[in-house]
Design a protein around this motif. Structure first.
Motif, PDB file in Angstrom:
ATOM      1  N   LEU A 175       0.832  -1.214   0.000  1.00 55.11           N
ATOM      2  CA  LEU A 175       0.000   0.000   0.000  1.00 55.11           C
ATOM      3  C   LEU A 175       0.862   1.258   0.000  1.00 55.11           C
ATOM      4  CD1 LEU A 175      -2.762  -1.063   2.559  1.00 55.11           C
ATOM      5  CD2 LEU A 175      -3.023  -0.796   0.080  1.00 55.11           C
ATOM      6  N   PHE A 176       1.885   1.296   0.874  1.00 56.47           N
ATOM      7  CA  PHE A 176       2.730   2.483   0.987  1.00 56.47           C
ATOM      8  C   PHE A 176       3.577   2.708  -0.267  1.00 56.47           C
ATOM      9  CE2 PHE A 176       2.878   1.858   5.896  1.00 56.47           C
ATOM     10  CZ  PHE A 176       1.619   2.421   6.027  1.00 56.47           C
ATOM     11  N   ASP A 177       3.908   1.639  -0.960  1.00 59.87           N
ATOM     12  CA  ASP A 177       4.678   1.762  -2.206  1.00 59.87           C
ATOM     13  C   ASP A 177       3.780   1.942  -3.420  1.00 59.87           C
ATOM     14  OD1 ASP A 177       7.024   1.457  -0.791  1.00 59.87           O
ATOM     15  OD2 ASP A 177       7.291  -0.662  -1.311  1.00 59.87           O
ATOM     16  N   GLY A 178       2.485   1.720  -3.252  1.00 56.62           N
ATOM     17  CA  GLY A 178       1.549   1.758  -4.376  1.00 56.62           C
ATOM     18  C   GLY A 178       0.428   2.754  -4.169  1.00 56.62           C
ATOM     19  N   PRO A 179      -0.816   2.248  -4.019  1.00 57.84           N
ATOM     20  CA  PRO A 179      -1.980   3.144  -4.047  1.00 57.84           C
ATOM     21  C   PRO A 179      -2.061   4.160  -2.915  1.00 57.84           C
ATOM     22  CG  PRO A 179      -2.652   0.906  -3.480  1.00 57.84           C
ATOM     23  CD  PRO A 179      -1.204   0.845  -3.873  1.00 57.84           C
ATOM     24  N   LEU A 180      -1.401   3.909  -1.789  1.00 59.46           N
ATOM     25  CA  LEU A 180      -1.450   4.862  -0.671  1.00 59.46           C
ATOM     26  C   LEU A 180      -0.135   5.614  -0.481  1.00 59.46           C
ATOM     27  CD1 LEU A 180      -3.540   2.891   1.974  1.00 59.46           C
ATOM     28  CD2 LEU A 180      -4.305   4.612   0.319  1.00 59.46           C
ATOM     29  N   LYS A 181       0.728   5.571  -1.485  1.00 61.07           N
ATOM     30  CA  LYS A 181       2.005   6.284  -1.404  1.00 61.07           C
ATOM     31  C   LYS A 181       1.745   7.773  -1.185  1.00 61.07           C
ATOM     32  CE  LYS A 181       6.416   6.860  -3.610  1.00 61.07           C
ATOM     33  NZ  LYS A 181       7.413   5.869  -3.915  1.00 61.07           N
ATOM     34  N   GLY A 182       2.385   8.331  -0.168  1.00 60.38           N
ATOM     35  CA  GLY A 182       2.228   9.748   0.134  1.00 60.38           C
ATOM     36  C   GLY A 182       1.005  10.079   0.965  1.00 60.38           C
ATOM     37  N   SER A 183       0.214   9.090   1.340  1.00 59.12           N
ATOM     38  CA  SER A 183      -0.967   9.364   2.167  1.00 59.12           C
ATOM     39  C   SER A 183      -0.519   9.675   3.591  1.00 59.12           C
ATOM     40  CB  SER A 183      -1.923   8.171   2.159  1.00 59.12           C
ATOM     41  OG  SER A 183      -1.350   7.050   2.791  1.00 59.12           O
ATOM     42  N   THR A 184      -1.384  10.350   4.321  1.00 53.02           N
ATOM     43  CA  THR A 184      -1.102  10.654   5.716  1.00 53.02           C
ATOM     44  C   THR A 184      -2.277  10.202   6.569  1.00 53.02           C
ATOM     45  OG1 THR A 184      -1.982  12.900   5.478  1.00 53.02           O
ATOM     46  CG2 THR A 184       0.401  12.613   5.232  1.00 53.02           C
ATOM     47  N   MET A 185      -1.964   9.831   7.788  1.00 54.11           N
ATOM     48  CA  MET A 185      -2.993   9.432   8.740  1.00 54.11           C
ATOM     49  C   MET A 185      -3.242  10.593   9.680  1.00 54.11           C
ATOM     50  SD  MET A 185      -2.967   6.371  11.581  1.00 54.11           S
ATOM     51  CE  MET A 185      -3.107   5.023  10.402  1.00 54.11           C
ATOM     52  N   ALA A 186      -4.491  10.952   9.824  1.00 53.46           N
ATOM     53  CA  ALA A 186      -4.877  12.039  10.717  1.00 53.46           C
ATOM     54  C   ALA A 186      -5.638  11.465  11.902  1.00 53.46           C
ATOM     55  CB  ALA A 186      -5.764  13.034   9.978  1.00 53.46           C
ATOM     56  N   ALA A 187      -5.439  12.052  13.031  1.00 56.52           N
ATOM     57  CA  ALA A 187      -6.198  11.669  14.221  1.00 56.52           C
ATOM     58  C   ALA A 187      -7.232  12.746  14.471  1.00 56.52           C
ATOM     59  CB  ALA A 187      -5.274  11.500  15.412  1.00 56.52           C
ATOM     60  N   GLY A 188      -8.330  12.684  13.771  1.00 61.10           N
ATOM     61  CA  GLY A 188      -9.373  13.702  13.902  1.00 61.10           C
ATOM     62  C   GLY A 188     -10.431  13.284  14.899  1.00 61.10           C
ATOM     63  N   GLY A 189     -11.353  14.178  15.142  1.00 55.35           N
ATOM     64  CA  GLY A 189     -12.511  13.841  15.953  1.00 55.35           C
ATOM     65  C   GLY A 189     -12.269  13.821  17.450  1.00 55.35           C
ATOM     66  N   GLY A 190     -11.180  14.409  17.901  1.00 56.04           N
ATOM     67  CA  GLY A 190     -10.936  14.474  19.332  1.00 56.04           C
ATOM     68  C   GLY A 190     -10.159  13.278  19.834  1.00 56.04           C
ATOM     69  N   GLU A 191     -10.085  13.161  21.142  1.00 54.97           N
ATOM     70  CA  GLU A 191      -9.309  12.097  21.769  1.00 54.97           C
ATOM     71  C   GLU A 191      -9.960  10.742  21.563  1.00 54.97           C
ATOM     72  OE1 GLU A 191      -7.958  12.448  25.757  1.00 54.97           O
ATOM     73  OE2 GLU A 191      -7.699  14.605  25.582  1.00 54.97           O
ATOM     74  N   ALA A 192      -9.132   9.737  21.594  1.00 54.07           N
ATOM     75  CA  ALA A 192      -9.626   8.375  21.527  1.00 54.07           C
ATOM     76  C   ALA A 192     -10.309   8.021  22.846  1.00 54.07           C
ATOM     77  CB  ALA A 192      -8.474   7.422  21.263  1.00 54.07           C
ATOM     78  N   THR A 193     -11.299   7.154  22.774  1.00 57.78           N
ATOM     79  CA  THR A 193     -11.898   6.568  23.963  1.00 57.78           C
ATOM     80  C   THR A 193     -11.085   5.330  24.301  1.00 57.78           C
ATOM     81  OG1 THR A 193     -14.094   7.338  23.317  1.00 57.78           O
ATOM     82  CG2 THR A 193     -13.996   5.532  24.912  1.00 57.78           C
ATOM     83  N   ILE A 194     -10.555   5.305  25.504  1.00 52.68           N
ATOM     84  CA  ILE A 194      -9.715   4.196  25.937  1.00 52.68           C
ATOM     85  C   ILE A 194     -10.279   3.699  27.257  1.00 52.68           C
ATOM     86  CG2 ILE A 194      -7.391   3.502  26.637  1.00 52.68           C
ATOM     87  CD1 ILE A 194      -6.360   5.930  24.957  1.00 52.68           C
ATOM     88  N   ARG A 195     -10.598   2.395  27.292  1.00 55.17           N
ATOM     89  CA  ARG A 195     -11.123   1.855  28.540  1.00 55.17           C
ATOM     90  C   ARG A 195     -10.585   0.450  28.782  1.00 55.17           C
ATOM     91  NH1 ARG A 195     -15.543  -1.643  28.238  1.00 55.17           N
ATOM     92  NH2 ARG A 195     -16.518  -1.774  26.195  1.00 55.17           N
ATOM     93  N   PRO A 196     -10.362   0.115  30.040  1.00 53.38           N
ATOM     94  CA  PRO A 196      -9.816  -1.203  30.353  1.00 53.38           C
ATOM     95  C   PRO A 196     -10.828  -2.310  30.094  1.00 53.38           C
ATOM     96  CG  PRO A 196     -10.221   0.050  32.372  1.00 53.38           C
ATOM     97  CD  PRO A 196     -10.542   0.945  31.228  1.00 53.38           C
ATOM     98  N   LEU A 197     -10.323  -3.434  29.606  1.00 50.82           N
ATOM     99  CA  LEU A 197     -11.138  -4.637  29.426  1.00 50.82           C
ATOM    100  C   LEU A 197     -10.813  -5.657  30.508  1.00 50.82           C
ATOM    101  CD1 LEU A 197     -10.822  -5.111  25.564  1.00 50.82           C
ATOM    102  CD2 LEU A 197     -12.789  -4.237  26.834  1.00 50.82           C
ATOM    103  N   GLY A 198      -9.694  -5.496  31.125  1.00 41.09           N
ATOM    104  CA  GLY A 198      -9.210  -6.406  32.152  1.00 41.09           C
ATOM    105  C   GLY A 198      -7.753  -6.073  32.393  1.00 41.09           C
ATOM    106  N   ASP A 199      -7.100  -6.867  33.185  1.00 38.64           N
ATOM    107  CA  ASP A 199      -5.707  -6.614  33.486  1.00 38.64           C
ATOM    108  C   ASP A 199      -4.869  -6.774  32.217  1.00 38.64           C
ATOM    109  OD1 ASP A 199      -3.529  -6.021  35.156  1.00 38.64           O
ATOM    110  OD2 ASP A 199      -3.054  -8.161  35.319  1.00 38.64           O
ATOM    111  N   GLY A 200      -4.234  -5.682  31.784  1.00 38.90           N
ATOM    112  CA  GLY A 200      -3.350  -5.747  30.627  1.00 38.90           C
ATOM    113  C   GLY A 200      -4.037  -5.717  29.277  1.00 38.90           C
ATOM    114  N   ALA A 201      -5.289  -5.280  29.237  1.00 44.29           N
ATOM    115  CA  ALA A 201      -6.007  -5.179  27.948  1.00 44.29           C
ATOM    116  C   ALA A 201      -6.873  -3.926  27.949  1.00 44.29           C
ATOM    117  CB  ALA A 201      -6.868  -6.412  27.704  1.00 44.29           C
ATOM    118  N   MET A 202      -6.833  -3.191  26.828  1.00 48.32           N
ATOM    119  CA  MET A 202      -7.599  -1.951  26.715  1.00 48.32           C
ATOM    120  C   MET A 202      -8.341  -1.924  25.378  1.00 48.32           C
ATOM    121  SD  MET A 202      -6.629  -0.202  29.446  1.00 48.32           S
ATOM    122  CE  MET A 202      -6.278   1.529  29.456  1.00 48.32           C
ATOM    123  N   LEU A 203      -9.555  -1.398  25.414  1.00 51.11           N
ATOM    124  CA  LEU A 203     -10.316  -1.146  24.194  1.00 51.11           C
ATOM    125  C   LEU A 203     -10.074   0.301  23.794  1.00 51.11           C
ATOM    126  CD1 LEU A 203     -12.487  -1.876  22.061  1.00 51.11           C
ATOM    127  CD2 LEU A 203     -14.190  -1.048  23.709  1.00 51.11           C
TER     128      LEU A 203
END
Length: 126
Positions: free
Chosen positions: A57-85
């Motif tokens: 993808l990076f060498d072909g159809p998505l070459k030069g694309s950028t990833m944006a983190a839009g829409g505010g902060e991520a929702t992060i919540r624990p699922l158990g010890d050592g695991a997060m959603l």
């Protein structure tokens, strides 16, 4: 650093690897046996396939694309010890066209630090 801060840093490294077009660095943020479901419903299994697909993808159809983190902060919540959603709104931009997605990830604590064990990308309808 709190678990929340570590997961946020992991998300930042994911975007940095994407923006650098670095498939190896991108895949390294996933567990060896991670599940990766792309926006079109394709299911890849494992770090090796994540790297292989993203290199194409990076060498072909998505070459030069950028990833944006839009829409505010991520929702992060624990699922158990050592695991997060993680639920995040963001997207990629290619040739000025922003493609917004909602992604869900499962982060797990490994001996090498936090890594993503699953990734699901769903495009937001325009």
């Amino acid at each position: 650093m709190s678990n929340h801060g570590e997961i946020t840093a992991l998300l930042t490294r994911l975007a940095e690897a994407w923006n650098a077009g670095d498939a190896t660095a991108y895949a390294a943020l996933f567990t060896e046996d991670a599940d990766y479901i792309s926006f079109d419903g394709r299911h890849g299994k494992g770090r090796e396939i994540i790297e292989t697909v993203h290199r194409r993808l990076f060498d072909g159809p998505l070459k030069g694309s950028t990833m944006a983190a839009g829409g505010g902060e991520a929702t992060i919540r624990p699922l158990g010890d050592g695991a997060m959603l993680v639920i995040s709104v963001g997207g990629t931009t290619l040739a000025g066209d922003l493609r917004t997605s909602i992604v869900s990830l499962t982060a797990v604590r490994t001996p090498g630090g936090w890594r993503f064990a699953s990734f699901q990308n769903t495009r937001v309808a325009s």
